[in-house]
Design an enzyme around this catalytic site. Structure first.
Site, PDB file in Angstrom:
ATOM      1  N   ARG A 171      18.068   8.978  -1.992  1.00  0.00           N
ATOM      2  CA  ARG A 171      18.235   7.729  -1.254  1.00  0.00           C
ATOM      3  C   ARG A 171      19.028   6.690  -2.055  1.00  0.00           C
ATOM      4  O   ARG A 171      19.565   5.738  -1.492  1.00  0.00           O
ATOM      5  CB  ARG A 171      16.845   7.179  -0.920  1.00  0.00           C
ATOM      6  CG  ARG A 171      16.781   6.138   0.167  1.00  0.00           C
ATOM      7  CD  ARG A 171      15.345   5.900   0.556  1.00  0.00           C
ATOM      8  NE  ARG A 171      14.538   5.363  -0.539  1.00  0.00           N
ATOM      9  CZ  ARG A 171      13.212   5.458  -0.594  1.00  0.00           C
ATOM     10  NH1 ARG A 171      12.551   6.069   0.359  1.00  0.00           N
ATOM     11  NH2 ARG A 171      12.552   4.926  -1.610  1.00  0.00           N
ATOM     12  N   ARG A 172      19.101   6.877  -3.350  1.00  0.00           N
ATOM     13  CA  ARG A 172      19.736   5.873  -4.206  1.00  0.00           C
ATOM     14  C   ARG A 172      21.240   6.107  -4.303  1.00  0.00           C
ATOM     15  O   ARG A 172      21.703   7.247  -4.218  1.00  0.00           O
ATOM     16  CB  ARG A 172      19.120   5.927  -5.619  1.00  0.00           C
ATOM     17  CG  ARG A 172      17.619   5.672  -5.624  1.00  0.00           C
ATOM     18  CD  ARG A 172      17.135   5.358  -7.010  1.00  0.00           C
ATOM     19  NE  ARG A 172      17.176   6.474  -7.924  1.00  0.00           N
ATOM     20  CZ  ARG A 172      16.167   7.318  -8.158  1.00  0.00           C
ATOM     21  NH1 ARG A 172      15.030   7.156  -7.517  1.00  0.00           N
ATOM     22  NH2 ARG A 172      16.293   8.283  -9.029  1.00  0.00           N
TER      23      ARG A 172
ATOM     24  N   SER B 225       9.031   0.763  -1.888  1.00  0.00           N
ATOM     25  CA  SER B 225      10.126   1.274  -2.722  1.00  0.00           C
ATOM     26  C   SER B 225      11.470   1.086  -2.023  1.00  0.00           C
ATOM     27  O   SER B 225      12.466   0.698  -2.654  1.00  0.00           O
ATOM     28  CB  SER B 225       9.904   2.750  -3.047  1.00  0.00           C
ATOM     29  OG  SER B 225       8.802   2.916  -3.921  1.00  0.00           O
TER      30      SER B 225
ATOM     31  N   ALA C  14      12.034   5.194 -13.691  1.00  0.00           N
ATOM     32  CA  ALA C  14      10.980   5.977 -13.050  1.00  0.00           C
ATOM     33  C   ALA C  14       9.842   6.182 -14.041  1.00  0.00           C
ATOM     34  O   ALA C  14      10.019   6.837 -15.072  1.00  0.00           O
ATOM     35  CB  ALA C  14      11.524   7.327 -12.582  1.00  0.00           C
TER      36      ALA C  14
ATOM     37  N   GLY D 178       0.810  -1.204   0.000  1.00  0.00           N
ATOM     38  CA  GLY D 178       0.000   0.000   0.000  1.00  0.00           C
ATOM     39  C   GLY D 178       0.848   1.261   0.000  1.00  0.00           C
ATOM     40  O   GLY D 178       2.085   1.207  -0.027  1.00  0.00           O
TER      41      GLY D 178
ATOM     42  N   ASP E 171       9.903   1.478 -10.872  1.00  0.00           N
ATOM     43  CA  ASP E 171       9.061   2.069  -9.833  1.00  0.00           C
ATOM     44  C   ASP E 171       8.190   3.150 -10.485  1.00  0.00           C
ATOM     45  O   ASP E 171       8.654   4.254 -10.724  1.00  0.00           O
ATOM     46  CB  ASP E 171       9.938   2.663  -8.737  1.00  0.00           C
ATOM     47  CG  ASP E 171       9.185   2.952  -7.447  1.00  0.00           C
ATOM     48  OD1 ASP E 171       7.947   2.800  -7.434  1.00  0.00           O
ATOM     49  OD2 ASP E 171       9.834   3.341  -6.460  1.00  0.00           O
TER      50      ASP E 171
ATOM     51  N   HIS F  49      13.351  10.212  -3.224  1.00  0.00           N
ATOM     52  CA  HIS F  49      13.703   8.903  -3.792  1.00  0.00           C
ATOM     53  C   HIS F  49      15.095   8.951  -4.412  1.00  0.00           C
ATOM     54  O   HIS F  49      15.906   8.032  -4.223  1.00  0.00           O
ATOM     55  CB  HIS F  49      12.686   8.503  -4.859  1.00  0.00           C
ATOM     56  CG  HIS F  49      11.463   7.845  -4.302  1.00  0.00           C
ATOM     57  ND1 HIS F  49      11.200   6.504  -4.473  1.00  0.00           N
ATOM     58  CD2 HIS F  49      10.443   8.330  -3.557  1.00  0.00           C
ATOM     59  CE1 HIS F  49      10.067   6.193  -3.874  1.00  0.00           C
ATOM     60  NE2 HIS F  49       9.588   7.282  -3.320  1.00  0.00           N
TER      61      HIS F  49
ATOM     62  N   SER G  89       4.028   2.144   2.464  1.00  0.00           N
ATOM     63  CA  SER G  89       4.258   0.892   3.185  1.00  0.00           C
ATOM     64  C   SER G  89       5.739   0.561   3.309  1.00  0.00           C
ATOM     65  O   SER G  89       6.124  -0.289   4.118  1.00  0.00           O
ATOM     66  CB  SER G  89       3.550  -0.263   2.473  1.00  0.00           C
ATOM     67  OG  SER G  89       4.069  -0.435   1.163  1.00  0.00           O
ATOM     68  N   GLY G  90       6.568   1.221   2.504  1.00  0.00           N
ATOM     69  CA  GLY G  90       7.994   0.922   2.487  1.00  0.00           C
ATOM     70  C   GLY G  90       8.393   0.042   1.320  1.00  0.00           C
ATOM     71  O   GLY G  90       9.514  -0.471   1.279  1.00  0.00           O
TER      72      GLY G  90
END
Length: 223
Positions: free
Chosen positions: A97-98, A59, A76, A53, A124, A94, A56-57
């Site tokens: 974080r990569r 990714s 993307a 959902g 994603d 996002h 939810s974590g």
């Protein structure tokens, strides 16, 4: 072999699960390792679907699956939204974080990427890919959908599923779970819910591993 990992690593079974995604394993303190001796490493799934959902974590979990790969293509499917500062902030979070070595491609043309040889793909996400696909075939209009949209969408989904089935690349794809309770108020909304459910099921059928992420916890459904 890594020793003296920092204290931020998760304990027990969660550490073992994350290491397995990189083809590594954890052993108890005090284990004697013999140089030259080998044991079978955990199998790294070549195709993984991560579903869950909103927030939810999922990714983050998908990114962890490929954290040990220095060269990854992050696909993307969200595109850009001019003037939407909140969306730009999401995309920036996002991206930051990569790993810096990962390359980003903003596209919904997934099938050609899957058919190419190359480094792992992190897609994603499939729900935004489906939104674009439904836009292209006019699926939001009832008459267009009945006349030609349904057939055109099924063909595009079939092309994607076939590309996943035959790809030689390591693939981790993210998608959303919808339809868990609330029934959309419009025919178009229900259409999207139904088509995403079908897409998720068809894509999952081609994957060695399927994960469901709930409240940051990854549950293995397959693999």
């Amino acid at each position: 072999m890594a020793v003296h990992l920092d204290h931020d690593v998760p304990p027990g079974a969660e550490l073992a699960r994350r290491l397995a995604a990189a083809g590594a394993r954890a052993v108890p303190d005090g284990t004697t390792l013999v140089a030259g001796a080998s044991r079978e490493l955990p199998r790294v799934p070549r195709r993984t679907l991560v579903t869950g959902g909103a927030r939810s974590g999922k990714s983050l979990e998908a990114e962890r699956r490929l954290a040990s790969f220095p060269d990854v293509v992050y696909v993307a499917t969200s595109g850009t939204r001019d003037g939407d500062a909140e969306w730009a902030d999401r995309v920036s979070t996002h991206r930051d974080r990569r790993p810096g070595s990962w390359r980003t491609e903003e596209t919904c043309e997934l099938a050609p990427l899957l058919r190419e040889d190359g480094p792992p793909l992190l897609v994603d996400c499939l729900s935004l890919w489906l939104t674009d696909a439904m836009d292209r075939v006019g699926a939001w209009d009832d008459d267009t959908w009945a006349r030609e949209g349904r057939k055109a969408l099924r063909e595009r989904v079939a092309e994607l599923v076939a590309a996943v089935r035959t790809t030689s690349r390591t693939v981790v794809a993210v998608t959303n779970e919808v339809g868990a309770g609330v029934v959309p108020a419009t025919a178009a909304g229900r259409r999207f819910r139904d088509e995403l459910g079908r897409l998720n099921a068809a894509f999952a059928d081609e994957c060695e591993q399927v994960l469901l992420v709930v409240s940051g916890q990854a549950l293995v459904l397959r693999g």
